[in-house]
Design an enzyme around this catalytic site. Sequence first.
Site, PDB file in Angstrom:
ATOM      1  N   ASP A  14       1.733   1.586   3.087  1.00 22.06           N
ATOM      2  CA  ASP A  14       3.583   1.036   3.805  1.00 22.06           C
ATOM      3  C   ASP A  14       4.536   1.612   3.520  1.00 22.06           C
ATOM      4  O   ASP A  14       6.165   1.010   4.557  1.00 22.06           O
ATOM      5  CB  ASP A  14       3.569  -0.128   3.795  1.00 22.06           C
ATOM      6  CG  ASP A  14       1.764  -0.665   3.127  1.00 22.06           C
ATOM      7  OD1 ASP A  14       1.188  -0.175   4.174  1.00 22.06           O
ATOM      8  OD2 ASP A  14       1.693  -1.865   2.429  1.00 22.06           O
ATOM      9  N   ASP A  52      -4.992 -14.015   9.264  1.00 22.19           N
ATOM     10  CA  ASP A  52      -3.960 -13.982   8.702  1.00 22.19           C
ATOM     11  C   ASP A  52      -3.168 -14.799   9.595  1.00 22.19           C
ATOM     12  O   ASP A  52      -1.580 -14.003   9.456  1.00 22.19           O
ATOM     13  CB  ASP A  52      -3.887 -12.304   8.317  1.00 22.19           C
ATOM     14  CG  ASP A  52      -4.634 -11.551   7.719  1.00 22.19           C
ATOM     15  OD1 ASP A  52      -5.169 -12.309   7.663  1.00 22.19           O
ATOM     16  OD2 ASP A  52      -3.957  -9.906   7.629  1.00 22.19           O
ATOM     17  N   HIS A  77       0.965  -0.846   0.310  1.00 21.64           N
ATOM     18  CA  HIS A  77      -0.200  -0.354   0.164  1.00 21.64           C
ATOM     19  C   HIS A  77       0.738   1.224  -0.024  1.00 21.64           C
ATOM     20  O   HIS A  77       1.899   1.312   0.183  1.00 21.64           O
ATOM     21  CB  HIS A  77      -0.914  -0.322   1.513  1.00 21.64           C
ATOM     22  CG  HIS A  77      -1.977  -1.390   1.438  1.00 21.64           C
ATOM     23  ND1 HIS A  77      -2.003  -1.727   2.637  1.00 21.64           N
ATOM     24  CD2 HIS A  77      -2.965  -1.168   1.203  1.00 21.64           C
ATOM     25  CE1 HIS A  77      -1.952  -3.289   2.485  1.00 21.64           C
ATOM     26  NE2 HIS A  77      -3.313  -2.355   2.375  1.00 21.64           N
TER      27      HIS A  77
HETATM   28  C1  XLS Z   1      -7.418  -6.355   4.320  1.00 19.70           C
HETATM   29  C2  XLS Z   1      -6.997  -7.048   2.878  1.00 19.70           C
HETATM   30  C3  XLS Z   1      -5.718  -6.397   2.294  1.00 19.70           C
HETATM   31  C4  XLS Z   1      -5.331  -5.944   1.282  1.00 19.70           C
HETATM   32  C5  XLS Z   1      -5.164  -5.118   0.646  1.00 19.70           C
HETATM   33  O1  XLS Z   1      -7.987  -7.949   5.368  1.00 19.70           O
HETATM   34  O2  XLS Z   1      -6.722  -8.332   2.760  1.00 19.70           O
HETATM   35  O3  XLS Z   1      -5.190  -6.520   2.957  1.00 19.70           O
HETATM   36  O4  XLS Z   1      -5.059  -7.425   0.733  1.00 19.70           O
HETATM   37  O5  XLS Z   1      -6.011  -4.007   0.752  1.00 19.70           O
HETATM   38 NI    NI Z   2      -7.126  -9.788   4.451  1.00 23.64          NI
END
Ligand code: XLS
Ligand code: NI
Length: 433
Positions: free
Chosen positions: A101, A306, A98
């Site tokens: 980032d 995640d 992003h």
């Molecule tokens: C959030 C998303 C994000 C996207 C990119 O849940 O996975 O990380 O991949 O904006």
């Molecule tokens: Ni995600």
Amino acid sequence: MFSHLPTVQYEGPDTDNLLAFRWYQPERVVAGRPMADWFRFACAYWHSFCGSGADPFGEPTHLFPWLSIADPLERARAKADAAFEMMQKLQLKYYCFHDVDAVDFGDDVLENERRLAGITSYLQQKQAETGIELLWGTANLFSHRRYMNGAATNPDFAVLTHAAAQVKAALDATIALGGHNYVFWGGREGYMSLLNTDMKREKEHLAMFLHKAKDYARAQGFKGTFFIEPKPCEPSKHQYDYDCETVIGFLRQYDLLADFKLNIEVNHATLAGHTFQHELQVAADAGLLGSMDANRGDYQNGWDTDQFPNNLNELTEAMLVILEAGGFAGGGINFDAKIRRNSTDVEDLLYAHIGGMDAFARSLLIADRVLRESPYAGWRRQRYASFDEGAGRQFEQGQLGLADLRNLAVAHGEPALRSGKQEYLELLINRYI
Ligand code: XLS
Ligand code: NI
Ligand code: NI
């Protein structure tokens, strides 16, 4: 920052070295293509180099050197140095980021554009030195407080213009870096309560915004694909890009199918109440399987944890779909996954990625064998054989009306039961694992 760690190499299934690949052999050809091509593994800048381990209950735990530098531009360069060093150690050939980032943003559009352009030149150098490429860029339209009611779907037009400014700059950066694709994930493009929301108007704004972003990028010569990343909720109560079917309907309704495909994330699929395989298959069937964000959720809770992927059965089923679809259209596998809050050593980043890459590689090998050597694909095809000829074929071609179908039912009587053989197929796949 990773200098005390080795470059991770393939050592084969017999190695005891946890800093080696047992399965991932980038140049090994599987199903007609090198493994590296099937996967195009990417590092997610935000999780590995911006995440500090902080959570709603506690302060940062990842006290990594690049995070503690006070000056934002200096910190941005240190982050890039660390990221490219780690990617080289892991033989990761792609990354995704992003705008915020890459370098911290403030409230001043012009200053943000300057900062992003500055770090873009630095990243260009890094790419040239290492051969690492940008799989996709994106803009973070969800963290800043101005986006609390949405970005392109904000009821306040002034906020939408700021989203546009960010997307324009992020597209410029993506193009300057030779980015292969550009992602839209609309975390705040949704609502918290219908009581204050005109959903129809918000979705129309989103569609218009995507058209204008696409037109701008094309006018600047961008040849890559735009991806929408579906997610049903979190942080919004209800997100407009709920799942693949929803997004496909939206793209069709607003005439965006020529330029947009899907970037599917494992944990988002499960939040939507689907398996990841289901989402992959929906995208593949529509010819829109663009890319994927690899991670996994937690079966005992309901949010986007995640975690790095590690489940061979699930990954094998996913690789079956990906292989049968012929791979990703332009994208790859981005590790949108983070090490846990209490994983506090930089080498934990290596173990995490090695685990994910090896699990995918092993699953590719398994899925390839299932497709080549087992009755799996043939059995499923055969299940539909009654549509291959005779009246079934005529039905598929639209030649039989409802009354014709009724007459066939009368003529043939009650059909014999045919087993779906689910346990047989599960057993079959486990034999290859
Ligand atoms: C959030 C998303 C994000 C996207 C990119 O849940 O996975 O990380 O991949 O904006
Ligand atoms: Ni995600
Ligand atoms: Ni993601």
